[in-house]
Design an enzyme around this catalytic site. Structure first.
Site, mmCIF file in Angstrom:
data_model
loop_
_atom_site.group_PDB
_atom_site.id
_atom_site.type_symbol
_atom_site.label_atom_id
_atom_site.label_comp_id
_atom_site.label_asym_id
_atom_site.label_seq_id
_atom_site.Cartn_x
_atom_site.Cartn_y
_atom_site.Cartn_z
ATOM 1 C CG HIS A 37 -0.743 8.973 2.553
ATOM 2 N ND1 HIS A 37 -1.236 8.057 1.663
ATOM 3 C CD2 HIS A 37 -1.740 9.190 3.452
ATOM 4 C CE1 HIS A 37 -2.473 7.713 2.004
ATOM 5 N NE2 HIS A 37 -2.807 8.390 3.085
ATOM 6 C CD GLN A 153 -8.608 13.950 8.996
ATOM 7 O OE1 GLN A 153 -9.187 12.932 9.311
ATOM 8 N NE2 GLN A 153 -7.529 13.958 8.244
ATOM 9 C CB VAL A 176 -1.020 15.178 -3.944
ATOM 10 C CG1 VAL A 176 -0.182 14.570 -5.062
ATOM 11 C CG2 VAL A 176 -0.138 15.957 -2.978
ATOM 12 C CB SER A 185 -8.422 8.975 -2.489
ATOM 13 O OG SER A 185 -9.120 8.170 -1.560
ATOM 14 C CB SER A 186 -6.248 4.803 0.444
ATOM 15 O OG SER A 186 -5.190 5.546 1.008
HETATM 16 P P1 AMP Z 1 -5.661 8.908 5.277
HETATM 17 O O1 AMP Z 1 -4.617 7.855 5.221
HETATM 18 O O2 AMP Z 1 -6.637 8.836 4.146
HETATM 19 O O3 AMP Z 1 -6.306 9.052 6.629
HETATM 20 O O4 AMP Z 1 -4.893 10.276 5.045
HETATM 21 C C1 AMP Z 1 -3.841 10.673 5.874
HETATM 22 C C2 AMP Z 1 -3.496 12.100 5.590
HETATM 23 O O5 AMP Z 1 -3.136 12.238 4.200
HETATM 24 C C3 AMP Z 1 -4.686 13.056 5.817
HETATM 25 O O6 AMP Z 1 -4.208 14.261 6.402
HETATM 26 C C4 AMP Z 1 -5.192 13.297 4.420
HETATM 27 O O7 AMP Z 1 -5.860 14.540 4.252
HETATM 28 C C5 AMP Z 1 -3.879 13.289 3.637
HETATM 29 N N1 AMP Z 1 -4.153 13.027 2.221
HETATM 30 C C6 AMP Z 1 -4.863 12.003 1.693
HETATM 31 N N2 AMP Z 1 -4.955 12.128 0.355
HETATM 32 C C7 AMP Z 1 -4.306 13.279 0.035
HETATM 33 C C8 AMP Z 1 -4.053 13.972 -1.181
HETATM 34 N N3 AMP Z 1 -4.492 13.522 -2.338
HETATM 35 N N4 AMP Z 1 -3.343 15.116 -1.126
HETATM 36 C C9 AMP Z 1 -2.885 15.600 0.058
HETATM 37 N N5 AMP Z 1 -3.089 14.994 1.240
HETATM 38 C C10 AMP Z 1 -3.786 13.851 1.233
#
Ligand code: AMP
Length: 292
Positions: A37, A153, A176, A185-186
């Site tokens: 993020h 997405q 990343v 990832s969360s």
């Molecule tokens: P989320 O909070 O999981 O909905 O993610 C919010 C945004 O962060 C989305 O556009 C995801 O694709 C991006 N995102 C989540 N994990 C990563 C990552 N490891 N690398 C790059 N972008 C990410």
């Protein structure tokens, strides 16, 4: 950094910026922020005068058997991380603010969803485009930043922006990763210790796939079978899919040129992990690893 929970106040704030400065960069998230993020926020910081981030765990994009209730949340930590990343406005609405009433007009995605995660997560992308349409109208960004980790997405959102003439540029940001290759990832916090050790094999198998295609030794179909074998042999999780498509159309790869995505999903006990790699196949069938 301003923290805003009301959409009316957000509107007023955005209007102020629209009148005085130039571009607004927008980073929509569900919070529990990590470096993925924050990299999106860094990119937005570099390219825009104002950076808006939203944190909203959108109930509409979770299925009844999914993890909405136990989705990880830590707003205090998120606030600090967002501020350090140079976010100017952090929008944290609650569900009542975003969905005050039952919707009288709903959005349904028709293309790019009968494959990958869309096949299993019925209605998920309808929820994604609904919340993004609302947020895009409120924030009025010049650019919005999305991670290629969630490549489907991006494909769906690019379709929505094109179809409905949203005046926003979608910026694709490379995935990343942890040092061992696992995509941040969360949901990684749900992995058990042993699953966490196995998880880097998702990316390892994708890199091998890219190399096999690049060397010209294997067709995309053969590579998909090979990746499935690797995942089945080297993880305790259930391989949900290994698929390859043109990107961002997400249609079958019949002609081996252009951007091709190879994507995987593995269901571990409490976490479902996804990852992908995008390669560029040129006329001679040679490939270059793109973007990640
Ligand atoms: P989320 O909070 O999981 O909905 O993610 C919010 C945004 O962060 C989305 O556009 C995801 O694709 C991006 N995102 C989540 N994990 C990563 C990552 N490891 N690398 C790059 N972008 C990410």
């Amino acid at each position: 950094m301003k923290i805003i929970t009301s959409m009316n106040i957000l509107r007023q704030e955005i209007q102020k910026h629209k009148d005085s400065v130039g571009s607004i960069g927008f980073v929509p998230t569900m919070g529990f922020l990590h470096e993925g993020h924050l990299t999106l926020a860094d990119e937005a910081r570099k390219q825009n005068e104002v950076v808006v981030m939203s944190i909203f765990v959108n109930p509409l994009q979770f299925g009844p058997d999914e993890d909405f209730d136990r989705y990880p949340r830590d707003i205090d930590r998120d606030r600090e991380l967002a501020e350090n990343a140079g976010v100017d406005i952090l929008f944290i609405p609650d569900a009542k603010e975003m969905y005050p009433d039952e919707l009288s007009v709903t959005m349904t995605v028709h293309k790019r969803i009968d494959v990958l995660c869309g096949k299993k997560r019925e209605g998920h992308f309808d929820g994604v485009v609904t919340i993004l349409a609302k947020l895009f109208h409120l924030v009025q960004p010049s650019r919005a930043y999305f991670g290629l980790k969630d490549a489907q997405q991006i494909a769906v959102v690019e379709g929505m922006v094109e179809d409905y003439f949203f005046p926003v540029e979608i910026v694709r940001v490379p995935t990343v990763r942890e040092e061992d290759g696992l995509a941040k990832s969360s949901r990684n916090v749900y992995l058990s210790e042993s699953e966490r050790k196995e998880a880097p094999v998702l990316y390892k198998s994708l890199k091998e796939a890219a190399q096999m295609i690049e060397s010209g030794k294997m067709s995309v179909d053969a590579v998909v079978i090979k990746v499935r074998d690797i995942l089945q042999n080297e993880t305790s999780g259930k391989v949900e899919y290994v698929e390859a498509y043109s990107f961002p159309q997400l249609s079958p790869v019949d002609d081996l040129t252009g951007e091709v995505i190879i994507a995987v999903a593995v269901q571990f006990e409490k976490a479902r992990l996804i990852d992908n790699i995008i390669i560029l196949l040129n006329e001679e069938g040679k490939s270059a690893c793109l973007e990640q």
